[in-house]
Design an enzyme around this catalytic site. Structure first.
Site, PDB file in Angstrom:
ATOM      1  N   ASN A   9       0.859  -1.174   0.000  1.00  0.00           N
ATOM      2  CA  ASN A   9       0.000   0.000   0.000  1.00  0.00           C
ATOM      3  C   ASN A   9       0.901   1.231   0.000  1.00  0.00           C
ATOM      4  O   ASN A   9       1.519   1.543   1.016  1.00  0.00           O
ATOM      5  CB  ASN A   9      -0.894  -0.030   1.255  1.00  0.00           C
ATOM      6  CG  ASN A   9      -1.738   1.225   1.405  1.00  0.00           C
ATOM      7  OD1 ASN A   9      -1.793   2.061   0.502  1.00  0.00           O
ATOM      8  ND2 ASN A   9      -2.401   1.354   2.539  1.00  0.00           N
ATOM      9  N   TRP A  10       0.974   1.891  -1.122  1.00  0.00           N
ATOM     10  CA  TRP A  10       1.863   3.068  -1.232  1.00  0.00           C
ATOM     11  C   TRP A  10       1.264   4.298  -0.563  1.00  0.00           C
ATOM     12  O   TRP A  10       1.930   5.312  -0.431  1.00  0.00           O
ATOM     13  CB  TRP A  10       2.180   3.359  -2.703  1.00  0.00           C
ATOM     14  CG  TRP A  10       3.255   2.478  -3.273  1.00  0.00           C
ATOM     15  CD1 TRP A  10       3.742   1.318  -2.727  1.00  0.00           C
ATOM     16  CD2 TRP A  10       4.011   2.700  -4.474  1.00  0.00           C
ATOM     17  NE1 TRP A  10       4.743   0.799  -3.520  1.00  0.00           N
ATOM     18  CE2 TRP A  10       4.927   1.633  -4.607  1.00  0.00           C
ATOM     19  CE3 TRP A  10       3.982   3.674  -5.464  1.00  0.00           C
ATOM     20  CZ2 TRP A  10       5.822   1.531  -5.674  1.00  0.00           C
ATOM     21  CZ3 TRP A  10       4.871   3.575  -6.537  1.00  0.00           C
ATOM     22  CH2 TRP A  10       5.780   2.508  -6.628  1.00  0.00           C
ATOM     23  N   LYS A  11      -0.012   4.239  -0.191  1.00  0.00           N
ATOM     24  CA  LYS A  11      -0.677   5.393   0.425  1.00  0.00           C
ATOM     25  C   LYS A  11      -0.478   6.637  -0.468  1.00  0.00           C
ATOM     26  O   LYS A  11      -0.472   6.501  -1.682  1.00  0.00           O
ATOM     27  CB  LYS A  11      -0.163   5.593   1.856  1.00  0.00           C
ATOM     28  CG  LYS A  11      -0.233   4.281   2.676  1.00  0.00           C
ATOM     29  CD  LYS A  11       0.024   4.444   4.136  1.00  0.00           C
ATOM     30  CE  LYS A  11      -0.132   3.096   4.829  1.00  0.00           C
ATOM     31  NZ  LYS A  11      -0.007   3.164   6.269  1.00  0.00           N
ATOM     32  N   HIS A  93      -9.447   1.115   4.965  1.00  0.00           N
ATOM     33  CA  HIS A  93      -8.170   1.283   5.680  1.00  0.00           C
ATOM     34  C   HIS A  93      -8.392   2.214   6.875  1.00  0.00           C
ATOM     35  O   HIS A  93      -9.200   3.148   6.794  1.00  0.00           O
ATOM     36  CB  HIS A  93      -7.111   1.861   4.728  1.00  0.00           C
ATOM     37  CG  HIS A  93      -5.740   1.794   5.313  1.00  0.00           C
ATOM     38  ND1 HIS A  93      -5.295   2.704   6.250  1.00  0.00           N
ATOM     39  CD2 HIS A  93      -4.723   0.914   5.138  1.00  0.00           C
ATOM     40  CE1 HIS A  93      -4.055   2.385   6.603  1.00  0.00           C
ATOM     41  NE2 HIS A  93      -3.689   1.304   5.948  1.00  0.00           N
ATOM     42  N   GLU A  95      -6.773   4.583   7.955  1.00  0.00           N
ATOM     43  CA  GLU A  95      -6.544   6.003   7.655  1.00  0.00           C
ATOM     44  C   GLU A  95      -7.765   6.622   6.985  1.00  0.00           C
ATOM     45  O   GLU A  95      -8.073   7.796   7.190  1.00  0.00           O
ATOM     46  CB  GLU A  95      -5.270   6.145   6.792  1.00  0.00           C
ATOM     47  CG  GLU A  95      -4.028   5.873   7.642  1.00  0.00           C
ATOM     48  CD  GLU A  95      -2.850   5.300   6.892  1.00  0.00           C
ATOM     49  OE1 GLU A  95      -2.840   5.341   5.640  1.00  0.00           O
ATOM     50  OE2 GLU A  95      -1.927   4.799   7.562  1.00  0.00           O
ATOM     51  N   GLU A 163      -5.043  -4.937  10.560  1.00  0.00           N
ATOM     52  CA  GLU A 163      -4.012  -3.929  10.774  1.00  0.00           C
ATOM     53  C   GLU A 163      -4.288  -3.178  12.075  1.00  0.00           C
ATOM     54  O   GLU A 163      -5.121  -2.253  12.100  1.00  0.00           O
ATOM     55  CB  GLU A 163      -4.007  -2.919   9.613  1.00  0.00           C
ATOM     56  CG  GLU A 163      -3.714  -3.527   8.269  1.00  0.00           C
ATOM     57  CD  GLU A 163      -3.168  -2.498   7.290  1.00  0.00           C
ATOM     58  OE1 GLU A 163      -2.079  -2.724   6.766  1.00  0.00           O
ATOM     59  OE2 GLU A 163      -3.830  -1.456   7.079  1.00  0.00           O
ATOM     60  N   GLY A 169       2.959   2.186  10.734  1.00  0.00           N
ATOM     61  CA  GLY A 169       3.947   3.252  10.601  1.00  0.00           C
ATOM     62  C   GLY A 169       4.701   3.575  11.877  1.00  0.00           C
ATOM     63  O   GLY A 169       5.373   4.609  11.964  1.00  0.00           O
ATOM     64  N   SER A 209       3.767  -2.269  10.209  1.00  0.00           N
ATOM     65  CA  SER A 209       5.212  -2.354  10.455  1.00  0.00           C
ATOM     66  C   SER A 209       5.816  -3.704  10.045  1.00  0.00           C
ATOM     67  O   SER A 209       6.738  -4.197  10.700  1.00  0.00           O
ATOM     68  CB  SER A 209       5.536  -2.032  11.914  1.00  0.00           C
ATOM     69  OG  SER A 209       5.179  -0.685  12.213  1.00  0.00           O
TER      70      SER A 209
END
Ligand code: 13P
Length: 249
Positions: A9-11, A93, A95, A163, A169, A209
């Protein structure tokens, strides 16, 4: 047997120059045992799909709208992701749940749209640190799982990614026992909802992570079928090492 999946996932990272990482990844892993997926920002999906044509690399989106078209400025429909060359889409997700107030019901509607468009949905769930500290992890995860999956969810079309929000992160990961506990619980919950045989078809990814140094021990856990990787997916060498660890598991 479930085919393992290494998903990146490059976000909100990457520009056209970043496609060089994908070219390197494909060159280093022409025929992985596991499925290999990168979900770049929407701006790069078409170019990445073109760069990946004929290779083992699959390309996905990071979100989609629940409708197929209409007046939704800035949103992208699942059919448009498919049209751009995507085969998967990450949904729900943490986020997006935090930044855009996405609810389980919205994630469920998006999952239906994604599957209807022929995409594999990667549905994300995970507890916050406060929820874990309060001993509420399994309750939170169970509620998110049930609320985010449509009744018609089918393991060939829907992947679950666990997650923990506090592991994303941060460089912190749950213990192997904590990951195993959640993944075993997810398999059991899927069996209750969809039946034992159907539950076996769902891939359960761990995310938060994941890096080359911890991938092997995480992939040794029974109900872990792969990983959803953020930061370490941006570099071909790191993501490739994680993919190799999954292939060897
Ligand atoms: P990191 O691997 O950077 O912790 O991110 C995990 C994640 O959110 C993937 O979706």
């Amino acid at each position: 047997m479930r085919r393992k999946l290494a998903a990146g996932n490059w976000k909100m990272n990457g520009t056209a120059a970043s496609l060089a990482e994908v070219t390197a990844l494909i060159a280093a892993h022409p025929a992985p045992r596991s499925e290999m997926l990168i979900c770049p920002p929407a701006t790069l999906i078409a170019a990445m799909a073109q760069a990946a044509a004929g290779s083992a690399l699959q390309v996905g989106g990071q979100d989609c709208h629940a409708n197929t078209s209409g007046a939704h400025t800035g949103d992208i429909a699942a059919v448009q992701l498919k049209d751009a060359g995507a085969s998967h889409v990450i949904l729900g997700h943490s986020e997006r749940r935090a930044d855009h107030n996405e609810t389980d019901a919205e994630v469920r509607a998006k999952t239906l749209a994604a599957v209807a468009a022929g995409l594999t949905a990667v549905v994300c769930i995970g507890e916050t640190e406060a929820e874990r500290d309060a001993g509420a992890t399994l309750k939170v995860i169970g509620d998110q799982l049930m609320g985010s999956l449509p009744d018609t969810a089918y393991g060939k079309e829907v992947v679950i990614a666990y997650e923990p929000v506090w592991a994303i992160g941060t460089g912190r990961t749950p213990t192997l026992e904590q990951i195993a506990e959640v993944h075993d619980f997810l398999r059991d919950e899927l069996a209750i909802r969809f039946g034992t045989a159907a539950a076996e078809d769902f891939r359960l990814l761990y995310g938060g992570s994941v890096k080359p140094s911890n991938a092997t021990e995480i992939f040794a856990i029974a109900n872990v079928d792969g990983a959803l990787v953020g930061g370490a997916s941006l570099k071909a060498a790191d993501f490739g090492a994680i993919l190799s660890a999954l292939d060897a598991s």
